[in-house]
Design a protein around this motif. Sequence first.
Motif, PDB file in Angstrom:
ATOM      1  N   SER A  55       0.834  -1.219   0.000  1.00  0.00           N
ATOM      2  CA  SER A  55       0.000   0.000   0.000  1.00  0.00           C
ATOM      3  C   SER A  55       0.861   1.258   0.000  1.00  0.00           C
ATOM      4  CB  SER A  55      -0.949  -0.003   1.205  1.00  0.00           C
ATOM      5  OG  SER A  55      -1.844  -1.087   1.104  1.00  0.00           O
ATOM      6  N   ASP A  56       1.959   1.230   0.726  1.00  0.00           N
ATOM      7  CA  ASP A  56       2.885   2.360   0.751  1.00  0.00           C
ATOM      8  C   ASP A  56       3.457   2.616  -0.642  1.00  0.00           C
ATOM      9  OD1 ASP A  56       4.776   4.309   1.990  1.00  0.00           O
ATOM     10  OD2 ASP A  56       6.261   2.773   1.469  1.00  0.00           O
ATOM     11  N   ILE A  57       3.890   1.566  -1.320  1.00  0.00           N
ATOM     12  CA  ILE A  57       4.445   1.705  -2.674  1.00  0.00           C
ATOM     13  C   ILE A  57       3.357   2.202  -3.633  1.00  0.00           C
ATOM     14  CG2 ILE A  57       5.462   0.462  -4.623  1.00  0.00           C
ATOM     15  CD1 ILE A  57       7.427   0.906  -2.268  1.00  0.00           C
ATOM     16  N   ILE A  58       2.148   1.703  -3.487  1.00  0.00           N
ATOM     17  CA  ILE A  58       1.045   2.146  -4.348  1.00  0.00           C
ATOM     18  C   ILE A  58       0.772   3.633  -4.160  1.00  0.00           C
ATOM     19  CG2 ILE A  58      -1.447   1.949  -4.764  1.00  0.00           C
ATOM     20  CD1 ILE A  58      -1.053  -1.117  -4.097  1.00  0.00           C
ATOM     21  N   ARG A  59       0.666   4.082  -2.916  1.00  0.00           N
ATOM     22  CA  ARG A  59       0.411   5.511  -2.645  1.00  0.00           C
ATOM     23  C   ARG A  59       1.492   6.398  -3.250  1.00  0.00           C
ATOM     24  NH1 ARG A  59      -0.395   3.804   2.334  1.00  0.00           N
ATOM     25  NH2 ARG A  59      -2.533   3.581   2.974  1.00  0.00           N
ATOM     26  N   ARG A  60       2.729   6.019  -3.020  1.00  0.00           N
ATOM     27  CA  ARG A  60       3.857   6.818  -3.506  1.00  0.00           C
ATOM     28  C   ARG A  60       4.002   6.716  -5.016  1.00  0.00           C
ATOM     29  NH1 ARG A  60       8.001   4.229  -0.127  1.00  0.00           N
ATOM     30  NH2 ARG A  60       9.485   5.433  -1.322  1.00  0.00           N
ATOM     31  N   GLY A  61       3.801   5.531  -5.557  1.00  0.00           N
ATOM     32  CA  GLY A  61       3.899   5.332  -6.994  1.00  0.00           C
ATOM     33  C   GLY A  61       2.818   6.080  -7.759  1.00  0.00           C
ATOM     34  N   ALA A  62       1.638   6.201  -7.172  1.00  0.00           N
ATOM     35  CA  ALA A  62       0.530   6.902  -7.823  1.00  0.00           C
ATOM     36  C   ALA A  62       0.856   8.378  -8.035  1.00  0.00           C
ATOM     37  CB  ALA A  62      -0.746   6.748  -7.003  1.00  0.00           C
ATOM     38  N   LYS A  63       1.782   8.910  -7.250  1.00  0.00           N
ATOM     39  CA  LYS A  63       2.195  10.307  -7.403  1.00  0.00           C
ATOM     40  C   LYS A  63       3.179  10.493  -8.566  1.00  0.00           C
ATOM     41  CE  LYS A  63       1.825  11.155  -2.442  1.00  0.00           C
ATOM     42  NZ  LYS A  63       2.595  11.425  -1.219  1.00  0.00           N
ATOM     43  N   LEU A  64       3.780   9.403  -9.025  1.00  0.00           N
ATOM     44  CA  LEU A  64       4.821   9.486 -10.046  1.00  0.00           C
ATOM     45  C   LEU A  64       4.300   9.340 -11.474  1.00  0.00           C
ATOM     46  CD1 LEU A  64       7.560   7.298  -8.323  1.00  0.00           C
ATOM     47  CD2 LEU A  64       7.322   9.788  -8.275  1.00  0.00           C
ATOM     48  N   VAL A  65       3.084   8.833 -11.603  1.00  0.00           N
ATOM     49  CA  VAL A  65       2.514   8.587 -12.928  1.00  0.00           C
ATOM     50  C   VAL A  65       1.111   9.181 -12.993  1.00  0.00           C
ATOM     51  CG1 VAL A  65       3.883   6.511 -13.409  1.00  0.00           C
ATOM     52  CG2 VAL A  65       1.696   6.298 -12.216  1.00  0.00           C
ATOM     53  N   ASP A  66       0.625   9.338 -14.213  1.00  0.00           N
ATOM     54  CA  ASP A  66      -0.743   9.832 -14.385  1.00  0.00           C
ATOM     55  C   ASP A  66      -1.757   8.735 -14.087  1.00  0.00           C
ATOM     56  OD1 ASP A  66       0.058  12.441 -15.350  1.00  0.00           O
ATOM     57  OD2 ASP A  66       0.705  11.401 -17.167  1.00  0.00           O
ATOM     58  N   ARG A  67      -1.386   7.501 -14.417  1.00  0.00           N
ATOM     59  CA  ARG A  67      -2.266   6.354 -14.192  1.00  0.00           C
ATOM     60  C   ARG A  67      -1.403   5.191 -13.727  1.00  0.00           C
ATOM     61  NH1 ARG A  67      -4.391   3.412 -19.034  1.00  0.00           N
ATOM     62  NH2 ARG A  67      -5.430   1.627 -18.151  1.00  0.00           N
ATOM     63  N   LEU A  68      -1.797   4.557 -12.624  1.00  0.00           N
ATOM     64  CA  LEU A  68      -1.063   3.411 -12.097  1.00  0.00           C
ATOM     65  C   LEU A  68      -1.964   2.188 -12.163  1.00  0.00           C
ATOM     66  CD1 LEU A  68       1.483   2.255 -10.765  1.00  0.00           C
ATOM     67  CD2 LEU A  68       0.491   2.881  -8.548  1.00  0.00           C
TER      68      LEU A  68
END
Length: 174
Positions: free
Chosen positions: A24-37
């Motif tokens: 969940s931590d990686i998902i939250r942070r990763g969602a900030k790096l791309v337009d769509r995850l």
Amino acid sequence: MSEQSAARIGVYPGTFDPITLGHSDIIRRGAKLVDRLIIGVTTNPSKNPMFTTDERLAMVRREIADMRLGNVEVVGFNALLMKFARAQGASVILRGLRAVADFEYEYQMAGMNQQIDDEIETVFLMADVSLQPIASRLVKEIALFGGNIAPFVSHAVCEDVERRVGEIGRQGDY
């Protein structure tokens, strides 16, 4: 849409058996790096899953809904990762790292993936230091031996795992 204005799509693949607070931590942070995850829930023949693919998809979708991330979706796949990523229009594969052992494995995988499709980059995110020890494999083992998994997964996932352990039976003598 021009090349410059194209949405940046990332794929975060995994078995998520079960999804942990580290995921969940990686998902939250990763969602900030791309337009769509896109969270790619897959099978892994070398792992013995506790949950079916459909159960894992439902679990991950529920966790994503609770995070209220509008740019994240969950998709199941049973294919070569790079083919799945290409089919999704992804330009980034997101991977979480916990320890040096993860890096060695992920480094090798990134190299192989680059050989398959060099237009898709692999991006590594370090897990939050407080979440680095968490692994789905260990969560299942702790649960099977009657230990407390609440510090490692959400309340809902904890209930899912405990229900499954009740169905398959606990291990150990104590």
